[in-house]
Design a protein around this motif. Structure first.
Motif, PDB file in Angstrom:
ATOM      1  N   CYS A 138      55.148  56.051  46.170  1.00 38.77           N
ATOM      2  CA  CYS A 138      56.253  55.469  46.933  1.00 38.77           C
ATOM      3  C   CYS A 138      57.503  56.337  46.758  1.00 38.77           C
ATOM      4  CB  CYS A 138      56.522  54.043  46.474  1.00 38.77           C
ATOM      5  SG  CYS A 138      57.885  53.241  47.349  1.00 38.77           S
ATOM      6  N   THR A 139      58.235  56.509  47.849  1.00 36.50           N
ATOM      7  CA  THR A 139      59.440  57.343  47.814  1.00 36.50           C
ATOM      8  C   THR A 139      60.514  56.730  46.935  1.00 36.50           C
ATOM      9  OG1 THR A 139      58.928  58.050  50.058  1.00 36.50           O
ATOM     10  CG2 THR A 139      61.157  58.487  49.266  1.00 36.50           C
ATOM     11  N   TYR A 140      60.580  55.398  46.893  1.00 35.63           N
ATOM     12  CA  TYR A 140      61.648  54.725  46.174  1.00 35.63           C
ATOM     13  C   TYR A 140      61.253  54.381  44.731  1.00 35.63           C
ATOM     14  CZ  TYR A 140      63.824  54.273  50.767  1.00 35.63           C
ATOM     15  OH  TYR A 140      64.389  54.533  51.979  1.00 35.63           O
ATOM     16  N   CYS A 141      60.258  53.525  44.559  1.00 33.89           N
ATOM     17  CA  CYS A 141      59.936  53.046  43.208  1.00 33.89           C
ATOM     18  C   CYS A 141      59.001  53.980  42.454  1.00 33.89           C
ATOM     19  CB  CYS A 141      59.331  51.645  43.278  1.00 33.89           C
ATOM     20  SG  CYS A 141      57.749  51.563  44.143  1.00 33.89           S
ATOM     21  N   ARG A 142      58.423  55.032  43.094  1.00 34.65           N
ATOM     22  CA  ARG A 142      57.566  56.053  42.470  1.00 34.65           C
ATOM     23  C   ARG A 142      56.248  55.500  41.946  1.00 34.65           C
ATOM     24  NH1 ARG A 142      58.504  60.146  44.664  1.00 34.65           N
ATOM     25  NH2 ARG A 142      57.529  61.364  43.014  1.00 34.65           N
TER      26      ARG A 142
ATOM     27  N   CYS B 272      58.825  47.742  48.761  1.00 32.40           N
ATOM     28  CA  CYS B 272      60.073  48.441  49.047  1.00 32.40           C
ATOM     29  C   CYS B 272      60.454  48.301  50.525  1.00 32.40           C
ATOM     30  CB  CYS B 272      59.954  49.915  48.656  1.00 32.40           C
ATOM     31  SG  CYS B 272      59.896  50.192  46.870  1.00 32.40           S
ATOM     32  N   GLU B 273      59.464  48.235  51.421  1.00 27.56           N
ATOM     33  CA  GLU B 273      59.768  48.009  52.833  1.00 27.56           C
ATOM     34  C   GLU B 273      60.447  46.658  53.036  1.00 27.56           C
ATOM     35  OE1 GLU B 273      56.299  48.423  55.162  1.00 27.56           O
ATOM     36  OE2 GLU B 273      56.281  50.618  55.109  1.00 27.56           O
ATOM     37  N   GLN B 274      59.935  45.626  52.371  1.00 26.17           N
ATOM     38  CA  GLN B 274      60.560  44.310  52.466  1.00 26.17           C
ATOM     39  C   GLN B 274      61.973  44.319  51.889  1.00 26.17           C
ATOM     40  OE1 GLN B 274      57.852  41.649  50.517  1.00 26.17           O
ATOM     41  NE2 GLN B 274      56.274  41.842  52.093  1.00 26.17           N
ATOM     42  N   ASN B 275      62.153  45.025  50.767  1.00 29.84           N
ATOM     43  CA  ASN B 275      63.488  45.100  50.171  1.00 29.84           C
ATOM     44  C   ASN B 275      64.460  45.873  51.054  1.00 29.84           C
ATOM     45  OD1 ASN B 275      62.886  43.625  47.824  1.00 29.84           O
ATOM     46  ND2 ASN B 275      62.045  45.432  46.809  1.00 29.84           N
ATOM     47  N   VAL B 276      63.974  46.925  51.729  1.00 29.18           N
ATOM     48  CA  VAL B 276      64.842  47.684  52.638  1.00 29.18           C
ATOM     49  C   VAL B 276      65.271  46.810  53.812  1.00 29.18           C
ATOM     50  CG1 VAL B 276      64.870  49.598  54.279  1.00 29.18           C
ATOM     51  CG2 VAL B 276      64.000  49.965  51.990  1.00 29.18           C
ATOM     52  N   LYS B 277      64.339  46.016  54.357  1.00 27.10           N
ATOM     53  CA  LYS B 277      64.698  45.128  55.457  1.00 27.10           C
ATOM     54  C   LYS B 277      65.689  44.050  55.011  1.00 27.10           C
ATOM     55  CE  LYS B 277      60.366  45.717  57.994  1.00 27.10           C
ATOM     56  NZ  LYS B 277      59.128  45.046  58.448  1.00 27.10           N
ATOM     57  N   ALA B 278      65.532  43.572  53.773  1.00 26.75           N
ATOM     58  CA  ALA B 278      66.380  42.486  53.299  1.00 26.75           C
ATOM     59  C   ALA B 278      67.729  42.975  52.771  1.00 26.75           C
ATOM     60  CB  ALA B 278      65.648  41.704  52.211  1.00 26.75           C
TER      61      ALA B 278
ATOM     62  N   CYS C  69      69.140  53.995  40.180  1.00 24.28           N
ATOM     63  CA  CYS C  69      69.281  53.092  39.030  1.00 24.28           C
ATOM     64  C   CYS C  69      70.123  53.790  37.952  1.00 24.28           C
ATOM     65  CB  CYS C  69      67.902  52.725  38.493  1.00 24.28           C
ATOM     66  SG  CYS C  69      67.929  51.693  37.009  1.00 24.28           S
ATOM     67  N   GLU C  70      70.992  53.025  37.327  1.00 23.64           N
ATOM     68  CA  GLU C  70      71.869  53.623  36.316  1.00 23.64           C
ATOM     69  C   GLU C  70      71.128  53.964  35.025  1.00 23.64           C
ATOM     70  OE1 GLU C  70      74.928  50.928  35.338  1.00 23.64           O
ATOM     71  OE2 GLU C  70      73.617  49.378  34.539  1.00 23.64           O
ATOM     72  N   TYR C  71      69.911  53.481  34.842  1.00 19.38           N
ATOM     73  CA  TYR C  71      69.131  53.793  33.646  1.00 19.38           C
ATOM     74  C   TYR C  71      68.143  54.932  33.910  1.00 19.38           C
ATOM     75  CZ  TYR C  71      70.919  49.502  31.492  1.00 19.38           C
ATOM     76  OH  TYR C  71      71.727  48.538  30.959  1.00 19.38           O
ATOM     77  N   CYS C  72      67.194  54.713  34.823  1.00 21.06           N
ATOM     78  CA  CYS C  72      66.104  55.677  35.036  1.00 21.06           C
ATOM     79  C   CYS C  72      66.366  56.662  36.175  1.00 21.06           C
ATOM     80  CB  CYS C  72      64.795  54.939  35.303  1.00 21.06           C
ATOM     81  SG  CYS C  72      64.822  53.893  36.780  1.00 21.06           S
ATOM     82  N   ASN C  73      67.456  56.491  36.931  1.00 16.62           N
ATOM     83  CA  ASN C  73      67.820  57.365  38.049  1.00 16.62           C
ATOM     84  C   ASN C  73      66.810  57.356  39.186  1.00 16.62           C
ATOM     85  OD1 ASN C  73      70.277  58.273  36.950  1.00 16.62           O
ATOM     86  ND2 ASN C  73      69.229  59.816  35.735  1.00 16.62           N
ATOM     87  N   ILE C  74      65.910  56.398  39.217  1.00 17.18           N
ATOM     88  CA  ILE C  74      64.999  56.247  40.345  1.00 17.18           C
ATOM     89  C   ILE C  74      65.738  55.513  41.463  1.00 17.18           C
ATOM     90  CG2 ILE C  74      62.826  55.213  41.110  1.00 17.18           C
ATOM     91  CD1 ILE C  74      61.794  55.517  38.276  1.00 17.18           C
ATOM     92  N   ILE C  75      65.552  55.983  42.701  1.00 18.41           N
ATOM     93  CA  ILE C  75      66.269  55.381  43.829  1.00 18.41           C
ATOM     94  C   ILE C  75      65.539  54.104  44.224  1.00 18.41           C
ATOM     95  CG2 ILE C  75      67.187  55.809  46.144  1.00 18.41           C
ATOM     96  CD1 ILE C  75      66.985  58.785  45.527  1.00 18.41           C
ATOM     97  N   ALA C  76      65.741  53.058  43.437  1.00 16.13           N
ATOM     98  CA  ALA C  76      65.064  51.787  43.677  1.00 16.13           C
ATOM     99  C   ALA C  76      65.942  50.594  43.332  1.00 16.13           C
ATOM    100  CB  ALA C  76      63.762  51.728  42.859  1.00 16.13           C
ATOM    101  N   ALA C  77      67.267  50.799  43.249  1.00 13.01           N
ATOM    102  CA  ALA C  77      68.184  49.698  42.936  1.00 13.01           C
ATOM    103  C   ALA C  77      68.617  49.048  44.247  1.00 13.01           C
ATOM    104  CB  ALA C  77      69.389  50.223  42.158  1.00 13.01           C
ATOM    105  N   PHE C  78      67.902  47.993  44.661  1.00 12.49           N
ATOM    106  CA  PHE C  78      68.232  47.301  45.894  1.00 12.49           C
ATOM    107  C   PHE C  78      69.348  46.283  45.679  1.00 12.49           C
ATOM    108  CE2 PHE C  78      63.911  48.792  46.567  1.00 12.49           C
ATOM    109  CZ  PHE C  78      63.986  49.287  47.855  1.00 12.49           C
ATOM    110  N   ILE C  79      69.375  45.638  44.507  1.00 11.86           N
ATOM    111  CA  ILE C  79      70.391  44.631  44.199  1.00 11.86           C
ATOM    112  C   ILE C  79      71.119  45.097  42.944  1.00 11.86           C
ATOM    113  CG2 ILE C  79      70.821  42.217  43.660  1.00 11.86           C
ATOM    114  CD1 ILE C  79      68.142  41.580  45.013  1.00 11.86           C
ATOM    115  N   GLY C  80      72.396  45.373  43.059  1.00 14.65           N
ATOM    116  CA  GLY C  80      73.158  45.834  41.911  1.00 14.65           C
ATOM    117  C   GLY C  80      72.929  47.304  41.627  1.00 14.65           C
TER     118      GLY C  80
ATOM    119  N   GLN D 248      64.427  46.912  39.669  1.00 14.79           N
ATOM    120  CA  GLN D 248      63.801  45.685  39.192  1.00 14.79           C
ATOM    121  C   GLN D 248      63.025  45.916  37.907  1.00 14.79           C
ATOM    122  OE1 GLN D 248      64.401  42.805  40.795  1.00 14.79           O
ATOM    123  NE2 GLN D 248      63.383  41.706  39.165  1.00 14.79           N
ATOM    124  N   ARG D 249      62.419  47.115  37.767  1.00 13.27           N
ATOM    125  CA  ARG D 249      61.646  47.413  36.560  1.00 13.27           C
ATOM    126  C   ARG D 249      62.544  47.469  35.327  1.00 13.27           C
ATOM    127  NH1 ARG D 249      59.809  51.813  38.223  1.00 13.27           N
ATOM    128  NH2 ARG D 249      57.920  51.059  39.223  1.00 13.27           N
ATOM    129  N   CYS D 250      63.676  48.155  35.429  1.00 17.44           N
ATOM    130  CA  CYS D 250      64.609  48.246  34.295  1.00 17.44           C
ATOM    131  C   CYS D 250      65.265  46.901  34.006  1.00 17.44           C
ATOM    132  CB  CYS D 250      65.669  49.306  34.583  1.00 17.44           C
ATOM    133  SG  CYS D 250      65.028  51.004  34.582  1.00 17.44           S
TER     134      CYS D 250
END
Length: 323
Positions: free
Chosen positions: A39-43, A61-67, A74-85, A89-91
């Motif tokens: 996945c491009t976002y959550c890897r 991630c598609e559902q999160n992008v639509k929503a 992400c401020e911890y792991c730097n993965i582009i997967a911070a949809f809220i805040g 979600q993993r961190c």
């Protein structure tokens, strides 16, 4: 009672729950027909639903992008997967479960979470999620290359030893004696004059028997035992994963029912609040109208009393002058 069957999410064929994939509930044929991508976002790795599909974004991630729109890093792991805040979600879940993050021993970033369990460390090191995946992939490639090297070496040794055995057998063959040059011993040339052929000599027996057959059988037995132990471990891991998947499904169902009930409760509270606010506004308007009417009536009363007092004062001053 027969075991219940579950449908594949792609071809809708019925299979036991153990034969379906954990993520998208695909059967073995559908899993082999479609490629595995990241996945491009959550890897995280997922399986595409069609061969012609070029999408590299998982369904979650598609559902999160639509929503929520496109994510940020992400401020911890730097993965582009911070949809809220500012956290993925993993961190977020790991921080709630294990506390604040610590430095990863591989990438030196503050994105690893200490589980306080040495068995869950990777090679005795505290690694983050991405470094753990890369280490496991490298370990799998190393094991595969080592097994391939061993098989190649074993085949080469087998061929070389087989050739050496043939050479030894040819070199150890007894030289045939020329019977025509031997002087005859008996006049009747009986059977005692002929030398017996050594068809069952020790040299021929050693040539027919493979000297490495016992070693080969021992190696094959060891490999079979290793495969059996690995298969047993794999079955245990599959059982654990199956139990985890069932628990996750049950938790998702509970979370869905709880979220539905919570939303319904919030809607009822909002409706009651709106009704109360409307009632209070209506009461305020009626009270304002009453206040306005009362203020008007008081003004009128004051004017009337003022006029009456003025008239009374005027009549009182005129009466003595007329007399």
């Amino acid at each position: 009672m027969s075991a219940p069957l579950f449908a594949c999410s792609k071809c809708f064929s019925r299979h036991p729950f153990e034969e379906l994939s954990a993520g998208q509930q695909l059967c073995k044929e559908c899993r082999g027909a479609f490629p595995m991508v990241k996945c491009t976002y959550c890897r995280s790795e997922f399986q595409q639903t069609s061969k012609g599909s070029t999408s590299t974004i998982c369904k979650k991630c598609e559902q999160n992008v639509k929503a929520h729109g496109k994510p940020t890093a992400c401020e911890y792991c730097n993965i582009i997967a911070a949809f809220i805040g500012n956290k993925c979600q993993r961190c977020t879940n790991s921080e709630i479960k294990y506390g604040p993050p610590v430095n990863c021993e591989q990438c030196k970033q503050k994105c690893a979470f200490d589980r306080h369990d040495d068995d869950k460390k990777v090679d005795g090191k505290l690694l983050c999620w991405l470094c753990t995946l890369s280490f496991k992939r490298a370990l799998a490639k190393t094991k595969q290359s080592e097994s391939d090297r061993r098989m190649i070496k074993m085949s080469q040794l087998r061929q070389n030893k087989h050739k050496d055995g043939k050479v030894r057998s040819h070199s150890k063959r007894p030289q045939r004696i020329d019977v025509t040059k031997m002087p005859p011993t008996d006049a009747d040339n009986g059977p005692s004059a002929k030398l017996p052929r050594n068809n069952t000599g020790p040299g021929l027996i050693r040539a027919d028997v493979d000297p490495n057959s016992s070693d080969h059988m021992v190696a094959m037995t060891q490999l079979k035992e290793q495969i059996a132990s690995l298969q047993k471990q794999l079955n245990q891991k599959d059982g654990l994963l199956l139990n985890k998947d069932k628990q996750i499904t049950e938790l998702k169902a509970k979370h869905f029912t709880f979220e539905t009930e919570f939303r319904n409760k919030i809607k009822l509270l909002e409706k009651d609040h709106d009704n109360k606010v409307d009632g209070l506004n209506y009461r305020i308007q009626t009270l304002l109208k009453e206040i306005a009417s009362l203020s008007k009536s008081t003004k009128r009363d004051r004017l009337l009393t003022a006029r009456e007092s003025a008239n009374n004062s005027g009549s009182g001053t005129d009466s003595p002058s007329t007399q």
